[in-house]
Each structure stands twice: as C-alpha cells, then as structure tokens.
Enzyme design. Sequence first.
Site, PDB file in Angstrom:
ATOM      1  CD  GLU A  88       1.539  13.229   6.628  1.00 36.69           C
ATOM      2  OE1 GLU A  88       0.404  13.997   7.105  1.00 36.69           O
ATOM      3  OE2 GLU A  88       0.158  12.284   6.768  1.00 36.69           O
ATOM      4  CB  CYS A 101       6.256   3.857   5.871  1.00 37.14           C
ATOM      5  SG  CYS A 101       5.756   4.420   3.744  1.00 37.14           S
ATOM      6  CB  CYS A 108       4.612  13.782  -4.881  1.00 37.43           C
ATOM      7  SG  CYS A 108       4.905  12.148  -6.202  1.00 37.43           S
ATOM      8  CB  CYS A 112      -1.386   9.517  -8.700  1.00 37.37           C
ATOM      9  SG  CYS A 112       0.239   8.487  -9.484  1.00 37.37           S
ATOM     10  CB  CYS A 115      -2.503   9.163  -4.459  1.00 37.76           C
ATOM     11  SG  CYS A 115       0.062   9.768  -3.303  1.00 37.76           S
ATOM     12  CB  CYS A 328      -0.124   2.929   1.356  1.00 36.58           C
ATOM     13  SG  CYS A 328       1.450   2.326   1.390  1.00 36.58           S
TER      14      CYS A 328
HETATM   15  N1  SAH Z   1       5.904   7.966  -5.656  1.00 30.84           N
HETATM   16  C1  SAH Z   1       6.208   6.787  -5.189  1.00 30.84           C
HETATM   17  C2  SAH Z   1       6.312   5.890  -3.476  1.00 30.84           C
HETATM   18  C3  SAH Z   1       4.997   6.818  -2.682  1.00 30.84           C
HETATM   19  S1  SAH Z   1       3.545   5.759  -2.899  1.00 30.84           S
HETATM   20  C4  SAH Z   1       4.933   5.338  -6.077  1.00 30.84           C
HETATM   21  O1  SAH Z   1       4.176   5.511  -6.450  1.00 30.84           O
HETATM   22  O2  SAH Z   1       5.493   4.013  -6.031  1.00 30.84           O
HETATM   23  C5  SAH Z   1       2.909   4.647  -2.723  1.00 30.84           C
HETATM   24  C6  SAH Z   1       2.508   3.377  -2.326  1.00 30.84           C
HETATM   25  O3  SAH Z   1       1.302   3.969  -1.898  1.00 30.84           O
HETATM   26  C7  SAH Z   1       2.412   3.932  -4.003  1.00 30.84           C
HETATM   27  O4  SAH Z   1       2.677   2.461  -4.650  1.00 30.84           O
HETATM   28  C8  SAH Z   1       0.732   4.436  -4.284  1.00 30.84           C
HETATM   29  O5  SAH Z   1       0.527   3.679  -5.607  1.00 30.84           O
HETATM   30  C9  SAH Z   1       0.650   3.778  -3.028  1.00 30.84           C
HETATM   31  N2  SAH Z   1      -0.441   4.623  -3.370  1.00 30.84           N
HETATM   32  C10 SAH Z   1      -1.106   6.030  -3.094  1.00 30.84           C
HETATM   33  N3  SAH Z   1      -2.552   6.744  -2.913  1.00 30.84           N
HETATM   34  C11 SAH Z   1      -3.171   5.131  -2.882  1.00 30.84           C
HETATM   35  C12 SAH Z   1      -4.544   5.150  -2.580  1.00 30.84           C
HETATM   36  N4  SAH Z   1      -4.864   5.694  -2.007  1.00 30.84           N
HETATM   37  N5  SAH Z   1      -4.615   3.941  -1.389  1.00 30.84           N
HETATM   38  C13 SAH Z   1      -4.075   2.904  -1.684  1.00 30.84           C
HETATM   39  N6  SAH Z   1      -2.564   3.467  -2.163  1.00 30.84           N
HETATM   40  C14 SAH Z   1      -1.889   4.282  -2.534  1.00 30.84           C
HETATM   41 FE1  SF4 Z   2       3.647  11.138  -6.019  1.00 29.40          FE
HETATM   42 FE2  SF4 Z   2       1.134   9.464  -5.115  1.00 29.40          FE
HETATM   43 FE3  SF4 Z   2       1.560   8.955  -7.547  1.00 29.40          FE
HETATM   44 FE4  SF4 Z   2       3.717   8.359  -5.610  1.00 29.40          FE
HETATM   45  S1  SF4 Z   2       1.334   7.483  -5.784  1.00 29.40           S
HETATM   46  S2  SF4 Z   2       3.969   8.798  -8.068  1.00 29.40           S
HETATM   47  S3  SF4 Z   2       3.641   9.471  -4.290  1.00 29.40           S
HETATM   48  S4  SF4 Z   2       1.154  11.237  -6.351  1.00 29.40           S
END
Ligand code: SAH
Ligand code: SF4
Length: 347
Positions: A88, A101, A108, A112, A115, A328
């Site tokens: 996406e 973006c 991934c 996390c 996410c 995000c």
């Molecule tokens: N993997 C990288 C970049 C992709 S995620 C990273 O983790 O930084 C991009 C951003 O979205 C990151 O700051 C991540 O922590 C945030 N993010 C992920 N899930 C989210 C959520 N449910 N609500 C708000 N931000 C989120």
């Molecule tokens: Fe991967 Fe989502 Fe964690 Fe970024 S926030 S490292 S995209 S699992």
Amino acid sequence: MVPSVYELQSADLALLLAGEPRYRVEQVWHGLWSEGRDVGDITTVPKALRQRLAAEFPPALEVVNDVSSDLGATRKWVFRLHDGATIETVLMGYADRVTVCISSQAGCAMGCTFCATGQAGFSRQLSIGEVIEQVMFAARAAAPRRLSNVVFMGMGEPLANYPVTVGVVKRLHEYRGMSARHLTVSTVGVAPAIERLGAEGLPLTLAVSLHAANNETRNELVPLNRRYPLERLYEACEKWLATTSRRLSFEWALIDGVNDTDQAMHELANYAGDLRAHVNLIPLNPTPGYLVMGTRSERVHEFRNGLEELGINVTVRNTRGRSIDAACGQLASVTNGHKSNVALRSR
Ligand code: SAH
Ligand code: SF4
C-alpha cells in the site's frame, strides 16, 4: 523477477539503447526521472522505441484498489506486484507540501503489537524499482502539484531492507533532485543499521519509532527492543548525531493508559531531551489485532504541553486517512486477507 525500468542506471540504459542516437539515453532518462513518466509515455522518443521499452519493462505496480478521504486530500492505493504480493502507498496533500508514504517491504517481520502490518507478518522484500515506482506513481497522481516529500512510513521496516532503502534514497536525491529535508526514513530501532546509515553520509532525515522509554513497556510494544534495548538504541542515536549532525525525530503513538501517563512523559522527556530530538505524537490508530484505545484528545494536548514544559520540541501529528485504513499502522487490511475496519470503496 520482472525488472523495473527504475532498476536501471544510465549506463544500463545506454547499453540497452546501443544503436540509437546518443541523445536518446538522455531523453529517456529525463522522461523517467525528471518528468516521472511511464516508459511507454515518453513522447520525446519515437513510438517504436517507446513500445519496445514498455514491453520489456511493464509497470511493477498494478492498482487493485484506489480510495480517498479527507475530501480527496488523502489517497491510498493497494498495488499488486508481479508475484501477487500486495503493498500500500498513501499520498497526502497539505497546504505547503505533498507527501507520499511508501512501503519498503511487503508486510513486516518486526511484530509490533499495535501495528496492523506487524500483525499480518512478512511476505517479502521489495526491490529498488518497486519502491521508486510507488514514488513516481504518486508524483503523477499529485500533478499539477509537485510531490515534495517522501516518507518511509508505509508497510515494512526500511532498515531491514537496507540496501534497497539506501539505493532509493540515493536515487531520489541524485536523479530526482529531492533534498535531505524532504526524505524521511522511519525505523523501529535497528541499532547497528542506524549507525551504518549514519556513516553513509546520505541526505535524509531519520525518525525513530520509540513509543516507550522504559524497557519493560517497550519490550511489550516493540519486540525488537529485546534485541536492541533502549540503552543500545541510545548509543546508536548518539552516533547518528555525531556522524550526521542532523536532527533526530522520535515517533510516539499515544496509547491510552500504556504510554500516556505522567511517568511515561518524564521518561520520554529524559530520553529525547539528552539527544535534543524532536517528538512527534500520533494518537494510536485502532487496529483489529490490538484492543487498546488511542489517547483521548484532551490528554494528547496535556501530554504535549507537559513535554513542552519539560523543554521538548513536540508536534502532534494528525492522522490522515483513518477512515480508509490509510493511517500509520493500518496498512495491512488487504494484504493479510483480514476484514478491514471499513469497507473499501472503489473509485
Ligand atoms: N517500520 C517502520 C516504518 C513503518 S511504520 C517503523 O516502525 O518506524 C510507520 C509509523 O507508524 C511508525 O512510527 C509506527 O510506529 C507507526 N504505527 C504503527 N502502527 C500504528 C498505529 N496503530 N497507530 C499509530 N501509529 C502506528
Ligand atoms: Fe513493522 Fe509496524 Fe513495527 Fe514498523 S511499526 S516495524 S511496520 S511492525
């Protein structure tokens, strides 16, 4: 894998166009990078050549969904790649800039908990061409406005696809003329890769997704913290500052009762203050696999004001595209086959 035309360096293009007049290389290169055209659409070169190139280098991205929100200012595409993997890309128009973006991986592996991409798991690495084509696709859609910013905040962990991330940044800078302030790589905190990136002398801005400044909470939210705990991440951030002299940002998704307490605020202020980092607060976007709420807006503002009083430079980021799962952390709804939060409307 079918190669993307954006994998080519100009010497590769020269080889490919051997037998053509010399200036053709320059014309195709200019069409691809400065104008961001589809190779079949570079009208400065003869039709037969265009068609030959278009047949050899079909687009890497096939649109399978195209949705917009915020009165058209936010647009999200789901793309299918040649092998069927989906990714996406989100385009966001603001008064003063247009930002895309982009995804660096299909899925991934970092897991996390909050996410959606992490919940869906890892499919595969993207190639340089697959990442650049996202930028060029968005640039065409943004016209007549000029795409000004690229953020690696879509699906995937850019520093877990290191050579591609570095290759993309270099090419966008050298061939597309994008400046360091306008290229942001966001990482979950792969400490050795941050140090390596710092040593590359690349023109970019680094955002570190911190979310918690004590190891116990961060271990829960970001499993990679068990491998590179906060102390190790701190060292990497210090090295980044020493080698690049460029400001760091910390991303902090505010989660109700988890990292929005006064204690969390003080921990963050200590950690960010010593590194003189800028803090971006993002209220958590709800995802199907993590049943905790984002922080209420009054508390978001209290938290921001509290940080400011503690001397921290802080911004609250608004969450664009929430209603189309384009914010995000929401980028996974289609890839993993789970039901999305909202029905996706085709345009
Ligand atoms: N993997 C990288 C970049 C992709 S995620 C990273 O983790 O930084 C991009 C951003 O979205 C990151 O700051 C991540 O922590 C945030 N993010 C992920 N899930 C989210 C959520 N449910 N609500 C708000 N931000 C989120
Ligand atoms: Fe991967 Fe989502 Fe964690 Fe970024 S926030 S490292 S995209 S699992």
